[in-house]
Scaffold this motif. Structure first.
Motif, PDB file in Angstrom:
ATOM      1  N   LEU A   7      -3.609  12.630  -9.664  1.00  0.00           N
ATOM      2  CA  LEU A   7      -3.169  11.556 -10.565  1.00  0.00           C
ATOM      3  C   LEU A   7      -2.009  12.013 -11.438  1.00  0.00           C
ATOM      4  CD1 LEU A   7      -6.608  10.013 -11.640  1.00  0.00           C
ATOM      5  CD2 LEU A   7      -4.822   8.879 -10.311  1.00  0.00           C
ATOM      6  N   GLN A   8      -2.078  13.235 -11.904  1.00  0.00           N
ATOM      7  CA  GLN A   8      -0.995  13.782 -12.719  1.00  0.00           C
ATOM      8  C   GLN A   8       0.300  13.857 -11.916  1.00  0.00           C
ATOM      9  OE1 GLN A   8      -2.401  17.533 -14.245  1.00  0.00           O
ATOM     10  NE2 GLN A   8      -3.977  16.575 -15.544  1.00  0.00           N
ATOM     11  N   GLN A   9       0.176  14.247 -10.637  1.00  0.00           N
ATOM     12  CA  GLN A   9       1.382  14.320  -9.799  1.00  0.00           C
ATOM     13  C   GLN A   9       1.967  12.930  -9.568  1.00  0.00           C
ATOM     14  OE1 GLN A   9       0.790  16.529  -6.194  1.00  0.00           O
ATOM     15  NE2 GLN A   9       2.967  16.606  -5.709  1.00  0.00           N
ATOM     16  N   LEU A  10       1.106  11.951  -9.350  1.00  0.00           N
ATOM     17  CA  LEU A  10       1.593  10.578  -9.196  1.00  0.00           C
ATOM     18  C   LEU A  10       2.269  10.095 -10.473  1.00  0.00           C
ATOM     19  CD1 LEU A  10      -1.296   8.803  -7.234  1.00  0.00           C
ATOM     20  CD2 LEU A  10       1.034   9.171  -6.438  1.00  0.00           C
ATOM     21  N   ASP A  11       1.688  10.391 -11.606  1.00  0.00           N
ATOM     22  CA  ASP A  11       2.281  10.002 -12.893  1.00  0.00           C
ATOM     23  C   ASP A  11       3.661  10.624 -13.068  1.00  0.00           C
ATOM     24  OD1 ASP A  11       0.333   8.306 -13.914  1.00  0.00           O
ATOM     25  OD2 ASP A  11      -0.886   9.964 -14.679  1.00  0.00           O
ATOM     26  N   ALA A  12       3.799  11.860 -12.597  1.00  0.00           N
ATOM     27  CA  ALA A  12       5.081  12.543 -12.744  1.00  0.00           C
ATOM     28  C   ALA A  12       6.141  11.970 -11.809  1.00  0.00           C
ATOM     29  CB  ALA A  12       4.902  14.040 -12.486  1.00  0.00           C
ATOM     30  N   LEU A  13       5.727  11.580 -10.600  1.00  0.00           N
ATOM     31  CA  LEU A  13       6.690  11.115  -9.590  1.00  0.00           C
ATOM     32  C   LEU A  13       7.017   9.629  -9.730  1.00  0.00           C
ATOM     33  CD1 LEU A  13       5.206  13.053  -6.553  1.00  0.00           C
ATOM     34  CD2 LEU A  13       7.414  13.488  -7.643  1.00  0.00           C
ATOM     35  N   GLN A  14       6.058   8.830 -10.208  1.00  0.00           N
ATOM     36  CA  GLN A  14       6.267   7.391 -10.432  1.00  0.00           C
ATOM     37  C   GLN A  14       6.916   6.692  -9.227  1.00  0.00           C
ATOM     38  OE1 GLN A  14       5.665   5.368 -13.408  1.00  0.00           O
ATOM     39  NE2 GLN A  14       4.282   7.090 -13.751  1.00  0.00           N
ATOM     40  N   PRO A  15       6.268   6.703  -8.057  1.00  0.00           N
ATOM     41  CA  PRO A  15       6.842   6.002  -6.899  1.00  0.00           C
ATOM     42  C   PRO A  15       6.979   4.509  -7.163  1.00  0.00           C
ATOM     43  CG  PRO A  15       4.570   6.626  -6.480  1.00  0.00           C
ATOM     44  CD  PRO A  15       4.952   7.306  -7.756  1.00  0.00           C
ATOM     45  N   LYS A  16       7.993   3.909  -6.537  1.00  0.00           N
ATOM     46  CA  LYS A  16       8.268   2.487  -6.757  1.00  0.00           C
ATOM     47  C   LYS A  16       7.120   1.620  -6.226  1.00  0.00           C
ATOM     48  CE  LYS A  16      11.510   0.521  -4.333  1.00  0.00           C
ATOM     49  NZ  LYS A  16      12.844   0.189  -3.796  1.00  0.00           N
ATOM     50  N   THR A  17       6.686   1.913  -5.012  1.00  0.00           N
ATOM     51  CA  THR A  17       5.564   1.198  -4.413  1.00  0.00           C
ATOM     52  C   THR A  17       4.988   2.057  -3.299  1.00  0.00           C
ATOM     53  OG1 THR A  17       4.851  -0.945  -3.511  1.00  0.00           O
ATOM     54  CG2 THR A  17       6.914  -0.041  -2.670  1.00  0.00           C
ATOM     55  N   PHE A  18       3.820   1.656  -2.773  1.00  0.00           N
ATOM     56  CA  PHE A  18       3.146   2.421  -1.732  1.00  0.00           C
ATOM     57  C   PHE A  18       3.129   1.586  -0.445  1.00  0.00           C
ATOM     58  CE2 PHE A  18       1.428   3.641  -5.829  1.00  0.00           C
ATOM     59  CZ  PHE A  18       1.462   5.026  -5.783  1.00  0.00           C
ATOM     60  N   LYS A  19       3.509   2.214   0.678  1.00  0.00           N
ATOM     61  CA  LYS A  19       3.596   1.473   1.934  1.00  0.00           C
ATOM     62  C   LYS A  19       2.986   2.253   3.089  1.00  0.00           C
ATOM     63  CE  LYS A  19       7.707  -1.202   0.638  1.00  0.00           C
ATOM     64  NZ  LYS A  19       9.165  -1.402   0.858  1.00  0.00           N
ATOM     65  N   LEU A  20       2.368   1.483   4.010  1.00  0.00           N
ATOM     66  CA  LEU A  20       1.754   2.076   5.199  1.00  0.00           C
ATOM     67  C   LEU A  20       2.696   2.111   6.395  1.00  0.00           C
ATOM     68  CD1 LEU A  20      -1.759   0.367   5.041  1.00  0.00           C
ATOM     69  CD2 LEU A  20      -1.322   2.810   4.832  1.00  0.00           C
ATOM     70  N   ASP A  21       3.701   1.247   6.402  1.00  0.00           N
ATOM     71  CA  ASP A  21       4.606   1.126   7.545  1.00  0.00           C
ATOM     72  C   ASP A  21       5.913   1.851   7.243  1.00  0.00           C
ATOM     73  OD1 ASP A  21       6.273   0.335   9.639  1.00  0.00           O
ATOM     74  OD2 ASP A  21       5.436  -1.686   9.725  1.00  0.00           O
ATOM     75  N   SER A  22       6.217   2.876   8.010  1.00  0.00           N
ATOM     76  CA  SER A  22       7.432   3.660   7.765  1.00  0.00           C
ATOM     77  C   SER A  22       8.687   2.826   7.942  1.00  0.00           C
ATOM     78  CB  SER A  22       7.476   4.864   8.713  1.00  0.00           C
ATOM     79  OG  SER A  22       7.510   4.441  10.066  1.00  0.00           O
ATOM     80  N   ARG A  23       8.596   1.745   8.742  1.00  0.00           N
ATOM     81  CA  ARG A  23       9.771   0.907   8.982  1.00  0.00           C
ATOM     82  C   ARG A  23      10.139   0.052   7.785  1.00  0.00           C
ATOM     83  NH1 ARG A  23       7.303  -1.627  14.397  1.00  0.00           N
ATOM     84  NH2 ARG A  23       5.536  -1.628  12.940  1.00  0.00           N
ATOM     85  N   SER A  24       9.220  -0.102   6.850  1.00  0.00           N
ATOM     86  CA  SER A  24       9.492  -0.934   5.666  1.00  0.00           C
ATOM     87  C   SER A  24       9.826  -0.097   4.426  1.00  0.00           C
ATOM     88  CB  SER A  24       8.285  -1.830   5.368  1.00  0.00           C
ATOM     89  OG  SER A  24       7.154  -1.046   5.024  1.00  0.00           O
ATOM     90  N   ILE A  25       9.925   1.212   4.583  1.00  0.00           N
ATOM     91  CA  ILE A  25      10.203   2.099   3.449  1.00  0.00           C
ATOM     92  C   ILE A  25      11.598   1.854   2.891  1.00  0.00           C
ATOM     93  CG2 ILE A  25      10.666   4.510   2.839  1.00  0.00           C
ATOM     94  CD1 ILE A  25       7.753   3.984   2.891  1.00  0.00           C
TER      95      ILE A  25
END
Length: 474
Positions: A7-25
């Motif tokens: 959770l701390q690593q996620l807080d530090a990185l702050q990704p825009k959104t999470f996706k399962l399909d590599s083609r939509s990244i």
């Protein structure tokens, strides 16, 4: 690495959104890997990074140029992201609607009733709808990760209620395992998707799993006219009492006594708690009375008074592509409907017969993943209709010739591969007073000719094809 560290690593990185399909990244997204039944998306992690992913969440260590958080499995990943997003689904009143037929009408109609009272959202076959904004979706019930993201958005927008169609696929594939439902609605259970579930019992058990997702104080809505009602009631007996409805059993909590029903709508007496209410429903066919009863029952479970719900019911907007009636000249009618399995087609044609003075014309196709059901579906339509037209409906890579020959090996129907051309043929053959049922696609404006649902072919939609034909004829 423990959960707090992740959770701390996620807080530090702050990704825009999470996706399962590599083609939509897109740049700034996080790519989430999953080991599926046929595809292992860990193989596409590098492609996701190349597309701009700044984080990968995987179930095994990967050598990448960006940080990689490793979890024990996809369920562990969901738990991590649910915590990171501060459990957004828990801030919504969650209503799940399942059943072989009627899910979309019930969920979309209930959304309308609730949205007039409190800010609400609908998710289902039509897409995601809130604040008059409709966003298309690929599946009836989105994947678990998409749902988490959506719940976060709904929470930020201040919405309070979420009405969602929950398919048997979604229940079998654990897409809603992280959702705690306040209300579970069962429209009916016949049989469907046996290509996926293997047999009817597996299909029924998948549907019943929705009851296991209810909150401790959650309650179910059950249609007593459904032969599977006893199974549903037995499964939820340790929860709050289910609210039942029926058109045949006066002992139901909500009992409808039909006064009149035609293509313009219906009237019925509603009996509830010893009182009697005259109700008007602007939707055709008696099965939509069942759907309306389910909406009303859910509204009562959620704490709303019956009379305001009945008032809103009279102004219910039709569900796109569901029992959508179009008037033609010479007292001819067209109904666009999503009916696509044997049970729903048999019900639709039978009730259309009661509402029409002329002959019944039925047009439909069978999707490629329903090839095993194609013969039975074809036989049902041929037996119940005066005229049958078999055509394309999302072949999904299966030969159209194979699909049409399986539906009608004796060539008793009109077989026309191009759907728009088939509709024109049916319209031109209608006599005064006849009724044409356009089945299977509903509001869909695409054709999946290949198995890749990201490669859809545009299609104007059945209702638009009828409209364009009218303009030419007039």
């Amino acid at each position: 690495m423990n959960q707090d560290s992740r959770l701390q690593q996620l807080d530090a990185l702050q990704p825009k959104t999470f996706k399962l399909d590599s083609r939509s990244i897109e740049p700034g997204d996080a790519f989430v890997c999953r080991q599926g039944l046929t595809v292992d998306s860990h193989e596409f992690a590098q492609a996701a990074v190349a597309a701009g992913a700044t984080l990968v969440i995987a179930n095994r260590p990967l050598e990448l140029e960006v940080p990689c958080i490793v979890t024990a499995g996809f369920a562990d990943t969901l738990a991590l992201l649910n915590g990171y997003l501060e459990y957004p689904g828990d801030h919504l009143t969650q209503i799940g609607v399942t059943g072989t037929n009627g899910k979309t009408t019930v969920a979309f109609g209930l959304y309308q009733l609730l949205d007039d009272i409190t800010p609400s959202c609908y998710t289902g076959t039509l897409g995601s709808l809130y604040r008059q904004l409709l966003t298309p979706t690929v599946n009836t019930t989105p994947d678990a990760l998409t749902l988490l993201e959506r719940f976060g958005t709904l929470r930020r927008l201040g919405l309070t209620h979420h009405v969602m169609e929950v398919s048997s696929h979604a229940l079998a594939q654990d897409r809603v395992d992280h959702v705690a439902f306040d209300c579970a609605i069962f429209t009916n259970i016949t049989e469907d998707h046996l290509d996926f579930h293997g047999n009817r019992d597996n299909y029924i058990q998948a549907k019943l799993r929705l009851l296991d997702k209810l909150k401790p104080e959650g309650r179910a809505v059950v249609n007593l006219d459904d032969p599977c009602a006893t199974m549903v009631l037995d499964r939820c007996r340790h929860r709050g009492p289910a609210l039942t409805h029926s058109r045949a059993n006066p002992e139901a909590d909500l009992y409808a006594e039909v006064i009149h029903c035609d293509l313009q709508g219906s009237e019925f007496w509603l009996h509830h708690l010893g009182a009697k209410y005259r109700c008007t429903l602007p939707l055709p066919f008696e099965f939509n009375i069942d759907n309306a009863l389910a909406m009303l029952a859910a509204g009562l479970i959620l704490g709303h008074s019956l009379q305001p719900l009945l008032t809103k019911l009279t102004a219910l907007a039709p569900v796109p592509g569901r029992s959508h009636s179009i008037a033609l000249s010479n007292n001819r009618q067209v109904v666009v409907d999503y009916a696509h399995n044997r049970a729903s087609l048999a019900t639709l044609i039978a009730q259309a017969r009661n509402s029409s003075y002329g002959q019944i014309h039925t047009l439909l196709g069978v999707t490629g993943d329903r090839l095993a059901d194609a013969e039975e579906i074809g036989e049902t339509v041929l037996a119940l209709s005066d005229h049958s037209y078999f055509t394309a409906d999302n072949p999904l890579g299966v030969s159209l010739t194979t699909l049409l020959d399986t539906m009608d090996p004796r060539r008793l129907s009109h077989q026309i591969e191009d759907r728009a051309q088939a509709i024109h043929t049916a319209l031109n053959k209608m006599a005064p007073g006849d009724l044409l049922l356009l089945c299977g696609k509903g509001e869909e404006r695409h054709q999946y000719h290949s198995a890749d649902k990201l490669a859809a072919t545009p299609y104007p939609g059945d209702a638009e094809v009828v409209k364009l034909w009218q303009e030419v004829v007039i």
